[in-house]
Design a protein around this motif. Structure first.
Motif, PDB file in Angstrom:
ATOM      1  N   GLU A  83      85.161   3.414  69.221  1.00 16.96           N
ATOM      2  CA  GLU A  83      83.871   3.745  68.625  1.00 16.96           C
ATOM      3  C   GLU A  83      83.786   3.348  67.143  1.00 16.96           C
ATOM      4  O   GLU A  83      82.694   3.200  66.600  1.00 16.96           O
ATOM      5  N   GLY A  84      84.947   3.207  66.509  1.00 15.24           N
ATOM      6  CA  GLY A  84      84.938   2.916  65.079  1.00 15.24           C
ATOM      7  C   GLY A  84      84.657   4.144  64.242  1.00 15.24           C
ATOM      8  O   GLY A  84      84.126   4.065  63.137  1.00 15.24           O
ATOM      9  N   SER A  85      85.012   5.304  64.786  1.00 17.50           N
ATOM     10  CA  SER A  85      84.802   6.579  64.095  1.00 17.50           C
ATOM     11  C   SER A  85      85.993   7.489  64.373  1.00 17.50           C
ATOM     12  O   SER A  85      86.489   7.532  65.500  1.00 17.50           O
ATOM     13  N   ASN A  86      86.420   8.237  63.362  1.00 11.20           N
ATOM     14  CA  ASN A  86      87.563   9.146  63.533  1.00 11.20           C
ATOM     15  C   ASN A  86      87.192  10.456  64.218  1.00 11.20           C
ATOM     16  O   ASN A  86      88.045  11.320  64.390  1.00 11.20           O
ATOM     17  N   TYR A 104      97.214  10.339  62.803  1.00  9.59           N
ATOM     18  CA  TYR A 104      96.172   9.438  63.290  1.00  9.59           C
ATOM     19  C   TYR A 104      94.763   9.919  62.946  1.00  9.59           C
ATOM     20  O   TYR A 104      93.782   9.340  63.409  1.00  9.59           O
ATOM     21  N   GLU A 105      94.615  10.960  62.118  1.00  4.04           N
ATOM     22  CA  GLU A 105      93.273  11.503  61.892  1.00  4.04           C
ATOM     23  C   GLU A 105      92.360  10.542  61.133  1.00  4.04           C
ATOM     24  O   GLU A 105      91.145  10.697  61.165  1.00  4.04           O
ATOM     25  N   ASN A 106      92.927   9.525  60.475  1.00  3.96           N
ATOM     26  CA  ASN A 106      92.131   8.465  59.845  1.00  3.96           C
ATOM     27  C   ASN A 106      92.467   7.120  60.485  1.00  3.96           C
ATOM     28  O   ASN A 106      92.616   6.113  59.792  1.00  3.96           O
ATOM     29  N   VAL A 107      92.597   7.108  61.791  1.00  4.13           N
ATOM     30  CA  VAL A 107      93.085   5.932  62.511  1.00  4.13           C
ATOM     31  C   VAL A 107      92.196   4.704  62.315  1.00  4.13           C
ATOM     32  O   VAL A 107      92.676   3.572  62.334  1.00  4.13           O
ATOM     33  N   VAL A 108      90.911   4.910  62.106  1.00  2.00           N
ATOM     34  CA  VAL A 108      90.001   3.764  61.959  1.00  2.00           C
ATOM     35  C   VAL A 108      90.246   3.055  60.631  1.00  2.00           C
ATOM     36  O   VAL A 108      90.388   1.830  60.585  1.00  2.00           O
ATOM     37  N   GLU A 109      90.319   3.818  59.522  1.00  5.39           N
ATOM     38  CA  GLU A 109      90.485   3.204  58.208  1.00  5.39           C
ATOM     39  C   GLU A 109      91.942   3.058  57.781  1.00  5.39           C
ATOM     40  O   GLU A 109      92.277   2.151  57.040  1.00  5.39           O
ATOM     41  N   ASN A 110      92.778   3.974  58.219  1.00  4.71           N
ATOM     42  CA  ASN A 110      94.148   4.005  57.701  1.00  4.71           C
ATOM     43  C   ASN A 110      95.153   4.435  58.777  1.00  4.71           C
ATOM     44  O   ASN A 110      95.737   5.514  58.681  1.00  4.71           O
ATOM     45  N   PRO A 111      95.374   3.596  59.783  1.00  2.14           N
ATOM     46  CA  PRO A 111      96.340   3.961  60.822  1.00  2.14           C
ATOM     47  C   PRO A 111      97.770   3.898  60.271  1.00  2.14           C
ATOM     48  O   PRO A 111      98.014   3.201  59.285  1.00  2.14           O
TER      49      PRO A 111
END
Length: 197
Positions: A174-177, A90-97
């Motif tokens: 927040e829209g941030s990872n 999930y470390e790039n959950v905002v762009e690439n979940p």
């Protein structure tokens, strides 16, 4: 595979994306027909009602995330790294979940908390299964001598899942990872200082 089974799987997969992004309550049968390109009669040939679709959709989303999770875990050798793998997917959950819309367990748990007992029960089963897998990893770490012998296995599994889901929720909101990534860093330090021998 027969056409009917393909159609059913198509409805489930598209509904899973819809529910995980928009929510079960906010999604209508018209949304499902528009997304799948299948008329209401065609939907009802495969499902009794929207509840049945929702349960199958949750199972599908959970299986997609579960497969990615297991693949990430299998690439690790230590119990610590296997636990961290849960957060890393999930470390790039905002762009690439790992599944469109974020974590299916988190989304269903929040939405069904008071308003949908069938989905809530399914989310509880998902929670129990995830915690059991984490506890098994921790137990292996204790048995191998990686973790302290007196480690509270249940508490560590609860902590690990809580910081994963909390980080996902805060990052999505927040829209941030940055929140999930801070939690990864903090959990890594916690494991090193509090749990390792």
């Amino acid at each position: 595979m027969q056409k009917g089974e393909n159609t059913r799987k198509h409805i489930i997969a598209k509904s899973a994306e819809l529910f995980n992004q928009k929510g079960y309550s906010a999604s209508s049968l018209s949304d499902i027909t528009e997304l799948t390109g299948i008329k209401k009669g065609g939907i009802y040939r495969h499902f009794v009602n929207k509840d049945e679709i929702a349960l199958e959709a949750y199972n599908y989303a959970g299986s997609v995330v579960g497969s990615k999770m297991q693949e990430a875990i299998n690439q690790q050798e230590t119990a610590s790294d296997k636990l961290l793998a849960y957060l890393h997917i999930y470390e790039n959950v905002v762009e690439n979940p790992p599944f469109i819309g974020g974590c299916p367990l988190l989304n269903v748990a929040i939405e069904s908390d008071d308003g949908h007992p069938i989905l809530r029960k399914r989310a509880q089963q998902g929670l129990e299964a995830t915690l059991a897998k984490m506890q098994a990893i921790i137990s292996q770490g204790v048995e191998s001598g990686e973790f302290k012998a007196d480690l509270d296995i249940e508490a560590l599994a609860t902590f690990a899942l809580s910081i994963m889901e909390g980080g996902v929720m805060m990052s999505k909101l927040e829209g941030s990872n940055r929140h999930i990534r801070m939690n990864i860093t903090s959990f890594k330090a916690y494991l090193k200082h509090a749990c390792l021998r």
